[in-house]
Design an enzyme around this catalytic site. Sequence first.
Site: not given
Ligand code: ZN
Length: 197
Positions: A73, A78, A121-122, A163-164, A167
Amino acid sequence: MRRVRIGHSWPGFPRIDRLPASAYIAAMAVREILILPDKRLRKASEPVKKVDAGIRKLIEDMFETMYDAPGIGLAAVQIGTPKRVVTLDLAKKEEPKNPQVFINPEVVWCSDEQSIYEEGCLSIPETYSEVERPARVKVKYLDTDGTPREIEVAGLLSTCLQHEVDHTNGVLFIDHLSRLKRDRIVKKFTKAAKRAG
Ligand SMILES: [Zn+2]
């Protein structure tokens, strides 16, 4: 309670092979992923007014970056583009790719029932924690044709989408943890960023 790592690949997930080169593919770019404590991750993203060529290029870059990481995701913020765009692909390695795009996603309903997944998370590499969220949500969004849609999701898709969407509002999964745990993670990444200069 099911424990599945999200944000990064499934354990042991290999890097996805690049598609054969072509002019179209060559136009896509793996973009740099912002890492905690980058302040840009804390800004709310702008809604997309029109799904135009620029947004489609952004989506291509997001998939390229997400598959390269590898991750399941990604939100546009990001990669430093504060637009309300989310890409997901929850396919397991033996399954065909299942790219999904959500433009201007908005949670319009949450179940009372909660579920717990171990999230990652990336933008917060190598860090995983259990997070409790509504088990099912309804999400309104635009598809890549700009058509309004609404879906009800459950399980891993529900958690990943929440989660996204977080963001796009400048919220990270660590904000759902105790202050003690969150502060410990932020401290670690702040130190690492200082060391890196
Ligand atoms: Zn994330």
